[in-house]
Design a protein around this motif. Structure first.
Motif, PDB file in Angstrom:
ATOM      1  N   ALA A  23     -36.413 -24.448  88.544  1.00  0.00           N
ATOM      2  CA  ALA A  23     -36.143 -23.702  89.775  1.00  0.00           C
ATOM      3  C   ALA A  23     -34.755 -23.986  90.342  1.00  0.00           C
ATOM      4  O   ALA A  23     -34.179 -23.139  91.019  1.00  0.00           O
ATOM      5  N   THR A  24     -34.214 -25.157  90.032  1.00  0.00           N
ATOM      6  CA  THR A  24     -32.871 -25.495  90.531  1.00  0.00           C
ATOM      7  C   THR A  24     -31.766 -24.997  89.615  1.00  0.00           C
ATOM      8  O   THR A  24     -30.591 -25.149  89.921  1.00  0.00           O
ATOM      9  N   GLY A  25     -32.132 -24.425  88.460  1.00  0.00           N
ATOM     10  CA  GLY A  25     -31.141 -23.923  87.522  1.00  0.00           C
ATOM     11  C   GLY A  25     -30.763 -24.915  86.438  1.00  0.00           C
ATOM     12  O   GLY A  25     -29.850 -24.664  85.652  1.00  0.00           O
ATOM     13  N   TYR A  26     -31.451 -26.052  86.407  1.00  0.00           N
ATOM     14  CA  TYR A  26     -31.148 -27.070  85.396  1.00  0.00           C
ATOM     15  C   TYR A  26     -31.677 -26.627  84.036  1.00  0.00           C
ATOM     16  O   TYR A  26     -32.847 -26.238  83.920  1.00  0.00           O
ATOM     17  N   PRO A  27     -30.866 -26.662  82.960  1.00  0.00           N
ATOM     18  CA  PRO A  27     -31.304 -26.226  81.628  1.00  0.00           C
ATOM     19  C   PRO A  27     -32.204 -27.271  80.954  1.00  0.00           C
ATOM     20  O   PRO A  27     -31.807 -27.954  80.019  1.00  0.00           O
ATOM     21  N   LEU A  28     -33.436 -27.378  81.437  1.00  0.00           N
ATOM     22  CA  LEU A  28     -34.357 -28.407  80.954  1.00  0.00           C
ATOM     23  C   LEU A  28     -34.682 -28.226  79.478  1.00  0.00           C
ATOM     24  O   LEU A  28     -34.761 -29.198  78.729  1.00  0.00           O
ATOM     25  N   GLY A  29     -34.843 -27.007  79.021  1.00  0.00           N
ATOM     26  CA  GLY A  29     -35.152 -26.761  77.618  1.00  0.00           C
ATOM     27  C   GLY A  29     -34.064 -27.260  76.690  1.00  0.00           C
ATOM     28  O   GLY A  29     -34.334 -27.898  75.671  1.00  0.00           O
ATOM     29  N   ARG A  30     -32.813 -26.984  77.033  1.00  0.00           N
ATOM     30  CA  ARG A  30     -31.699 -27.459  76.215  1.00  0.00           C
ATOM     31  C   ARG A  30     -31.593 -28.975  76.247  1.00  0.00           C
ATOM     32  O   ARG A  30     -31.321 -29.617  75.239  1.00  0.00           O
ATOM     33  N   TRP A  31     -31.804 -29.570  77.425  1.00  0.00           N
ATOM     34  CA  TRP A  31     -31.713 -31.017  77.549  1.00  0.00           C
ATOM     35  C   TRP A  31     -32.786 -31.692  76.701  1.00  0.00           C
ATOM     36  O   TRP A  31     -32.497 -32.653  75.987  1.00  0.00           O
ATOM     37  N   LEU A  32     -34.018 -31.190  76.751  1.00  0.00           N
ATOM     38  CA  LEU A  32     -35.095 -31.786  75.954  1.00  0.00           C
ATOM     39  C   LEU A  32     -34.835 -31.620  74.460  1.00  0.00           C
ATOM     40  O   LEU A  32     -35.090 -32.532  73.678  1.00  0.00           O
ATOM     41  N   ALA A  33     -34.328 -30.451  74.054  1.00  0.00           N
ATOM     42  CA  ALA A  33     -34.019 -30.236  72.638  1.00  0.00           C
ATOM     43  C   ALA A  33     -32.952 -31.212  72.166  1.00  0.00           C
ATOM     44  O   ALA A  33     -33.042 -31.756  71.054  1.00  0.00           O
ATOM     45  N   THR A  34     -31.955 -31.475  72.995  1.00  0.00           N
ATOM     46  CA  THR A  34     -30.910 -32.437  72.643  1.00  0.00           C
ATOM     47  C   THR A  34     -31.485 -33.840  72.530  1.00  0.00           C
ATOM     48  O   THR A  34     -31.138 -34.587  71.614  1.00  0.00           O
ATOM     49  N   GLN A  35     -32.368 -34.212  73.452  1.00  0.00           N
ATOM     50  CA  GLN A  35     -32.966 -35.540  73.419  1.00  0.00           C
ATOM     51  C   GLN A  35     -33.819 -35.735  72.168  1.00  0.00           C
ATOM     52  O   GLN A  35     -33.872 -36.823  71.610  1.00  0.00           O
ATOM     53  N   ARG A  36     -34.496 -34.676  71.740  1.00  0.00           N
ATOM     54  CA  ARG A  36     -35.364 -34.777  70.557  1.00  0.00           C
ATOM     55  C   ARG A  36     -34.562 -34.910  69.273  1.00  0.00           C
ATOM     56  O   ARG A  36     -35.020 -35.517  68.309  1.00  0.00           O
ATOM     57  N   THR A  37     -33.382 -34.324  69.215  1.00  0.00           N
ATOM     58  CA  THR A  37     -32.603 -34.349  67.978  1.00  0.00           C
ATOM     59  C   THR A  37     -31.560 -35.452  67.953  1.00  0.00           C
ATOM     60  O   THR A  37     -30.969 -35.700  66.915  1.00  0.00           O
ATOM     61  N   ARG A  38     -31.321 -36.103  69.080  1.00  0.00           N
ATOM     62  CA  ARG A  38     -30.330 -37.167  69.151  1.00  0.00           C
ATOM     63  C   ARG A  38     -30.840 -38.391  68.403  1.00  0.00           C
ATOM     64  O   ARG A  38     -32.007 -38.754  68.546  1.00  0.00           O
ATOM     65  N   PRO A  39     -30.011 -39.025  67.595  1.00  0.00           N
ATOM     66  CA  PRO A  39     -30.486 -40.211  66.876  1.00  0.00           C
ATOM     67  C   PRO A  39     -30.784 -41.350  67.838  1.00  0.00           C
ATOM     68  O   PRO A  39     -30.102 -41.529  68.845  1.00  0.00           O
ATOM     69  N   ILE A  40     -31.811 -42.101  67.520  1.00  0.00           N
ATOM     70  CA  ILE A  40     -32.197 -43.234  68.354  1.00  0.00           C
ATOM     71  C   ILE A  40     -31.353 -44.434  67.953  1.00  0.00           C
ATOM     72  O   ILE A  40     -31.333 -44.830  66.801  1.00  0.00           O
ATOM     73  N   THR A  41     -30.661 -44.991  68.930  1.00  0.00           N
ATOM     74  CA  THR A  41     -29.833 -46.161  68.667  1.00  0.00           C
ATOM     75  C   THR A  41     -30.226 -47.258  69.637  1.00  0.00           C
ATOM     76  O   THR A  41     -30.637 -46.995  70.755  1.00  0.00           O
ATOM     77  N   SER A  42     -30.110 -48.473  69.189  1.00  0.00           N
ATOM     78  CA  SER A  42     -30.393 -49.596  70.072  1.00  0.00           C
ATOM     79  C   SER A  42     -29.095 -50.345  70.327  1.00  0.00           C
ATOM     80  O   SER A  42     -28.239 -50.442  69.443  1.00  0.00           O
ATOM     81  N   PRO A  43     -28.933 -50.883  71.517  1.00  0.00           N
ATOM     82  CA  PRO A  43     -27.702 -51.623  71.797  1.00  0.00           C
ATOM     83  C   PRO A  43     -27.644 -52.904  70.967  1.00  0.00           C
ATOM     84  O   PRO A  43     -28.644 -53.577  70.768  1.00  0.00           O
ATOM     85  N   THR A  44     -26.473 -53.211  70.471  1.00  0.00           N
ATOM     86  CA  THR A  44     -26.334 -54.396  69.625  1.00  0.00           C
ATOM     87  C   THR A  44     -26.193 -55.670  70.443  1.00  0.00           C
ATOM     88  O   THR A  44     -26.336 -56.758  69.914  1.00  0.00           O
ATOM     89  N   SER A  45     -25.919 -55.542  71.735  1.00  0.00           N
ATOM     90  CA  SER A  45     -25.731 -56.732  72.550  1.00  0.00           C
ATOM     91  C   SER A  45     -27.058 -57.379  72.949  1.00  0.00           C
ATOM     92  O   SER A  45     -27.083 -58.522  73.361  1.00  0.00           O
ATOM     93  N   VAL A  46     -28.153 -56.640  72.843  1.00  0.00           N
ATOM     94  CA  VAL A  46     -29.453 -57.187  73.229  1.00  0.00           C
ATOM     95  C   VAL A  46     -30.117 -57.783  71.994  1.00  0.00           C
ATOM     96  O   VAL A  46     -30.399 -57.076  71.034  1.00  0.00           O
ATOM     97  N   PRO A  47     -30.357 -59.093  71.981  1.00  0.00           N
ATOM     98  CA  PRO A  47     -30.994 -59.689  70.806  1.00  0.00           C
ATOM     99  C   PRO A  47     -32.475 -59.328  70.735  1.00  0.00           C
ATOM    100  O   PRO A  47     -33.165 -59.261  71.760  1.00  0.00           O
ATOM    101  N   LEU A  48     -32.952 -59.045  69.538  1.00  0.00           N
ATOM    102  CA  LEU A  48     -34.354 -58.733  69.346  1.00  0.00           C
ATOM    103  C   LEU A  48     -35.153 -60.025  69.246  1.00  0.00           C
ATOM    104  O   LEU A  48     -34.670 -61.010  68.699  1.00  0.00           O
TER     105      LEU A  48
END
Length: 69
Positions: A23-48
């Motif tokens: 309703a505010t004009g935010y392109p939610l569909g495009r944002w979600l599609a980008t989030q789904r296709t973006r590779p998952i990366t973890s920060p290297t500074s945080v030790p596992l």
């Protein structure tokens, strides 16, 4: 993220068309599609955390190997 929460609260899913705008004009569909296709990366500074050692006995039961490959 707020738009996705609002949509999920109203519809109980996030299966949004890529062309959807809220309703505010935010392109939610495009944002979600980008989030789904973006590779998952973890920060290297945080030790596992290191894995916990497996005990040979758990509460009196012997740990046996179930699969024999």
């Amino acid at each position: 993220m707020t738009a996705a929460r609002r949509y999920h609260r109203a519809h109980r899913h996030l299966d949004v068309l890529q062309t959807y705008e809220d309703a505010t004009g935010y392109p939610l569909g495009r944002w979600l599609a980008t989030q789904r296709t973006r590779p998952i990366t973890s920060p290297t500074s945080v030790p596992l955390p290191s894995p916990l050692p497996l005990p040979s006995r758990v509460r009196g039961w012997r740990v046996r190997r179930v699969c024999r490959w």
